[in-house]
Every structure is written in C-alpha cells, then in structure tokens.
Design an enzyme around this catalytic site. Structure first.
Site: not given
Ligand code: MN
Length: 440
Positions: A146, A210, A259
């Site tokens: 991953n 990915e 963020d």
C-alpha cells in the site's frame, strides 16, 4: 533510466518555470512565505541553500494546471481524460538491484532527521512537518503493498509523529499488525516523480498496490529496490528514503497542523514512526508540499476529478471539469443539448463523489480552471430559480461537527437554450496571439 523528480525540474527549468534561490534562507522565517509567493506566480521554487541543512529544498512542483498538463504531455482540459485513459491498464512494478536512492546509506545512530530541511509550514503548526512523503507498507495477511500520503511531525533525531486515519488503508494495515503485537514496517519516499505522488494520493479499493497506478501513468513499470532495514521496496528514482517502523500500541500528541482546508487540526494522540535508516542520493533534493496549496489540491483532486468525469461523461457532453480552490467544489463545462441537462450532470457528479458539496455547471466557453470566469458565468448566465438544486440531509466530508457538509448545492450557470445570439461572449481579433513584449 526512468523519469524522476529532478528530470521534471529540469524540464520546467527549460520552460522558465523554476525560481532558483541561491542565497541562504531560513526554514522558519523565510521559506514558508517565499513558497506562498512562488505559488502566486505559479512557479516552482528551489531553495539551493537552506540554513542548517545540506539538502536543497523544492516546492510547488505541480503548482499550476499547465505544469500538471506538461507532466501528462497534454493541455489543461486533457489531464483528466489522460488520467482516465492511462489508469485503465495498471502496470506491475519491477524489482531491481540498485538505484541512485542507495548512493548514501545511514543506519541507526547515524540517522538524524534534523539534517533534512523540514519546514514548519503554518504559524501555529506544532513544528516541522514532512508533507511530501509517500508511505509504503505491506498488508501482513496478503503481502500486498500500500502506498499513501501522511503528514509526519518531526519530533527528534529518529522520531516522527504520523497521522494514520483509522479506516483508511494504512490504518487498516497498522491495525492488523498491532492486534498481533507487532510494529508495522514502513518506508517513506521523499522527492518523487509526480506520478508516484499522484498515485499515492488516490483513493482506490483496499488491496490495490498504488505503484501499479503510477506504472500505468508512466506507461512502464516503476522500478523498485529493496530497503536495508525493513522488508519493503522503494522507487529507485526517489531522492530520499526513510525506513522504520510504526510502533505498536504507542500514541503521542501530534499537531496542531494547518490541513488541506487551511484550518488547524487540533493536537491528537497519533502514531509514532521510529526511523531505522535513511538512504538518499549524494546530491538529494528534499521536497515539501504546503497543505491546502494549489499543488496539494491538484494532488488530491485529480483522481476525484477522474471519478466525476467517468460518471458525467455519459450524461452530458463534457468540455472540461475542475475542482478549485478545494476538494469540495467542482465546475463542469458542457455543451448543453437541452434545458435541465446541467442538473442531470450535477446530480451524477454528487453521486460519483460524496465529498462534493458545491457544483457549478457552465457553458463550454467558460474556463473552469479560472474561478473568476466561473463567477462571471454565475453572475451573468445563471438563473437561480429554477436553476438551483439544493440537496438536504445528505452526507459529505466526514469530519463535520457543524453539519456544513450535510447539504449540497448545484447551480446551472449555463445560458438559456437556443439563445446563443444573446449570450455569445465577445472576443477580439487575434486574442491570445499577439505578445505585448514584442511591442515594448
Ligand atoms: Mn491503498
């Protein structure tokens, strides 16, 4: 040799899109605001001398749509189509013996993360954060790799705080390790070709490596090389790799951090990454991404735009679509064939991507990449009644204590059907052809 981040930087230098800062700059007082300036100019910024570090620093690699288009060798409106076409055929990565990322190896006591020019991005951030690292791990049950992106707070010589969202892929994998009392081995690759970064930022189904997507984007296998202290593989083209483990059963305060929405997430108990080795090129370039910047949103948005595009392309004749300035709104340009079609298109878009909160459908002559142009269409062509579609009592972005994402709005900002004579935009002869510089 596969394309790497520095080959993209060289390509952008040739296009005069790189601002190289030669004088020494301070990573706290100077770099964050200078990165903002580069973002405004849609240019990449390379700091050649960062105070306290031997590594140069690069930022804003994908800071405009035309830079992203350049990477895909297409035009701005072609990027999403190109993504959709390429990812249809995943390409398995290939394991090789060696790569430039192995030129320098430091292990154990020789590792000091403070050697890296890790930037404190926002005023109230808890400290310096690694933001452009792709985190590689393997599912202990299946062995499937991953790759995902996580913020990491620099906490000392070999310690990072890492935010792992519980239900996301890495969270599920870490949970499996932790339940059997084991630390989770990870590798963090920093300074990647945009295709690796973009692939790591996608949200695919659980159990898909990915790197098969970055292979698809590259149209050739990603070359990987084995790590030294963990049983994982990393792209040979990375500039820097950190190897280590996320400690089982350990949580420490991490945050606050500004963020992607540009708000501060409060401090929370998050995982700890103990770094066991660092490998890098002898002249490695450290990369950083400002969360919430144009570059960051491009990385996060592209796979989501592709999802929307695949859903709406059978509903309307899609000219272009784009999410800006953040992940919750999308402008879609269509060639309208009947009244009511924009509403159908927006409905499909909401269905395809649940975080979408606000969708504006415009005519084909509106530039969806320019929010000002979208506002122009809203002001001059939209009819709010009955052109508005308000969806109540629904769900969207999950971190939503004030229910700001529990309703959605679509606006039809297209001109009335068969009235093009009234709504055709004026243009001038030779628009975009003449260069003012030639006349000065
Ligand atoms: Mn995944």
């Amino acid at each position: 040799m596969l394309a790497d981040m520095r080959s993209v930087v060289e390509q952008f230098k040739r296009l005069d899109r790189v601002l190289s800062i030669k004088r020494e700059v301070d990573p706290v007082d100077e770099i964050p605001s200078l990165m903002r300036e580069a973002e405004k100019r849609a240019k990449i910024i390379l700091f050649e001398k960062v105070k306290g570090s031997a590594f140069p620093l690069i930022n804003n690699l994908l800071g405009s749509m035309d830079l992203l288009a350049e990477v895909f060798q297409t035009k701005r409106e072609g990027v999403v189509r190109e993504w959709v076409a390429r990812v249809r055929e995943p390409v398995e990565p290939r394991i090789t013996d060696w790569g430039p990322v192995k030129e320098v190896l430091r292990r154990g006591e020789d590792v000091d993360l403070r050697d890296l020019p890790v930037v404190t991005h926002a005023l109230k951030d808890a400290g310096p954060y690694i933001t452009a690292g792709i985190v590689i791990a393997k599912d202990p049950d299946t062995g499937i790799r991953n790759v995902s992106v996580h913020r990491m707070q620099l906490k000392g010589k070999n310690n990072l705080g890492i935010r792992i969202v519980p239900n996301q892929h890495l969270g599920r994998i870490q949970d499996k390790y932790e339940k059997s009392g084991k630390d989770m081995e990870v590798a963090v690759a920093i300074g990647n070709h945009p295709f690796e970064t973009l692939a790591a930022a996608t949200s695919l189904s659980f159990g898909i490596d990915e790197f098969t997507i970055s292979g698809a984007l590259r149209r050739e296998p990603v070359d990987l090389v084995k790590c030294d202290t963990v049983d994982l593989e990393v792209p040979v083209t990375a500039e820097i790799v950190l190897e280590g483990k996320v400690l089982a059963g350990v949580r420490e305060k991490e945050g606050p951090f500004g963020d992607f929405m540009q708000f501060y997430v409060p401090p929370m108990d998050n995982h700890v990454l103990r770094v066991t080795a660092m490998t890098h090129r002898h002249d490695a370039i450290y990369q950083t991404i400002q969360s919430g910047s144009v570059e960051d949103i491009h990385c996060l948005a592209l796979s989501r735009e592709a999802k929307i595009y695949e859903a709406v392309r059978n509903t309307g004749e899609i000219q272009a679509l784009h999410m800006a300035p953040t992940l919750f709104n999308c402008a879609i340009a269509i060639r309208k064939r009947f009244e009511g079609e924009p509403r159908d298109v927006a409905t499909e878009a909401f269905r395809a991507y649940s975080w979408l909160k606000h969708c504006v459908v415009v005519d084909h002559d509106v530039d969806v990449f320019d929010p000002k142009d979208v506002l122009w269409a809203l002001a001059t062509r939209a009819k709010f009644h009955p052109g508005l579609l308000l969806i109540k009592d629904t769900t969207g972005f999950p971190r939503d204590p004030f229910h700001l994402h529990a309703s959605k709005l679509a606006i039809d900002a297209t001109a009335p059907m068969n009235q093009w004579g009234e709504f055709e935009r004026k243009t001038v002869r030779n628009a975009g052809v003449m260069r003012l510089e030639d006349y000065l």
